[in-house]
Design a protein around this motif. Structure first.
Motif, PDB file in Angstrom:
ATOM      1  N   ARG A  91       0.827  -1.204   0.000  1.00 51.67           N
ATOM      2  CA  ARG A  91       0.000   0.000   0.000  1.00 51.67           C
ATOM      3  C   ARG A  91       0.864   1.258   0.000  1.00 51.67           C
ATOM      4  O   ARG A  91       1.892   1.309   0.650  1.00 51.67           O
ATOM      5  CB  ARG A  91      -0.892   0.026   1.232  1.00 51.67           C
ATOM      6  CG  ARG A  91      -1.758  -1.202   1.399  1.00 51.67           C
ATOM      7  CD  ARG A  91      -2.965  -0.853   2.215  1.00 51.67           C
ATOM      8  NE  ARG A  91      -3.715  -2.005   2.659  1.00 51.67           N
ATOM      9  CZ  ARG A  91      -4.508  -2.740   1.893  1.00 51.67           C
ATOM     10  NH1 ARG A  91      -4.618  -2.470   0.629  1.00 51.67           N
ATOM     11  NH2 ARG A  91      -5.177  -3.755   2.382  1.00 51.67           N
ATOM     12  N   SER A  92       0.369   2.271  -0.693  1.00 45.42           N
ATOM     13  CA  SER A  92       1.058   3.566  -0.674  1.00 45.42           C
ATOM     14  C   SER A  92       0.616   4.329   0.571  1.00 45.42           C
ATOM     15  O   SER A  92      -0.332   3.948   1.269  1.00 45.42           O
ATOM     16  CB  SER A  92       0.721   4.362  -1.934  1.00 45.42           C
ATOM     17  OG  SER A  92      -0.654   4.733  -1.916  1.00 45.42           O
ATOM     18  N   ASP A  95      -2.985   5.382   0.228  1.00 41.34           N
ATOM     19  CA  ASP A  95      -3.923   4.292   0.528  1.00 41.34           C
ATOM     20  C   ASP A  95      -4.052   4.093   2.034  1.00 41.34           C
ATOM     21  O   ASP A  95      -5.147   3.882   2.553  1.00 41.34           O
ATOM     22  CB  ASP A  95      -3.455   2.983  -0.112  1.00 41.34           C
ATOM     23  CG  ASP A  95      -3.539   2.997  -1.618  1.00 41.34           C
ATOM     24  OD1 ASP A  95      -4.281   3.839  -2.163  1.00 41.34           O
ATOM     25  OD2 ASP A  95      -2.848   2.171  -2.249  1.00 41.34           O
ATOM     26  N   LEU A  99      -7.466   4.451   4.281  1.00 39.93           N
ATOM     27  CA  LEU A  99      -7.963   3.360   5.139  1.00 39.93           C
ATOM     28  C   LEU A  99      -8.083   3.815   6.593  1.00 39.93           C
ATOM     29  O   LEU A  99      -9.056   3.472   7.285  1.00 39.93           O
ATOM     30  CB  LEU A  99      -7.040   2.149   5.048  1.00 39.93           C
ATOM     31  CG  LEU A  99      -7.109   1.351   3.761  1.00 39.93           C
ATOM     32  CD1 LEU A  99      -6.001   0.305   3.727  1.00 39.93           C
ATOM     33  CD2 LEU A  99      -8.459   0.682   3.628  1.00 39.93           C
TER      34      LEU A  99
END
Length: 113
Positions: A91-92, A95, A99
């Protein structure tokens, strides 16, 4: 009175064990293996057995081969990664922020804030 042990002083495997009792030993070949640290290991194989290409060195644990001038290289070890490091690979940061925001919104809704 005796202790009742009729075979006192003997144990399993005790006593003279010669070729006659064990049988003939299989013909063997002793094959030398060398690791990257140049430790020599001689392993006995049956003469009709397939000899493996590599053998683990009992002294250092590195793979050993039959060519003394060209022993196999030490395997490359990957550094230990934490769970967070694996998550960051998938995940970046954007992201992760999305989240986190979503989880915080659900938490606030559950608590009624």
């Amino acid at each position: 009175m005796a202790g009742g042990n009729a075979i006192r002083g003997t144990r399993v495997g005790a006593g003279p064990m010669g070729e006659a009792e064990r049988g003939e030993a299989a013909p063997r070949n002793r094959i030398p293996f060398w690791c990257a640290n140049l430790h020599e290991t001689r392993v006995a194989f049956a003469s009709d057995a397939d000899v493996p290409e590599l053998w683990d060195c009992p002294r250092c644990g590195l793979p050993a081969g039959q060519d003394r001038q060209n022993p196999p290289p030490a395997p490359r070890t990957e550094p230990y990664k934490t769970h967070l490091a694996y998550v960051r690979e998938r995940r970046s940061d954007a992201d992760g922020d999305a989240l986190l925001e979503e989880a915080l919104t659900r938490l606030h809704q559950r608590r009624g804030a």
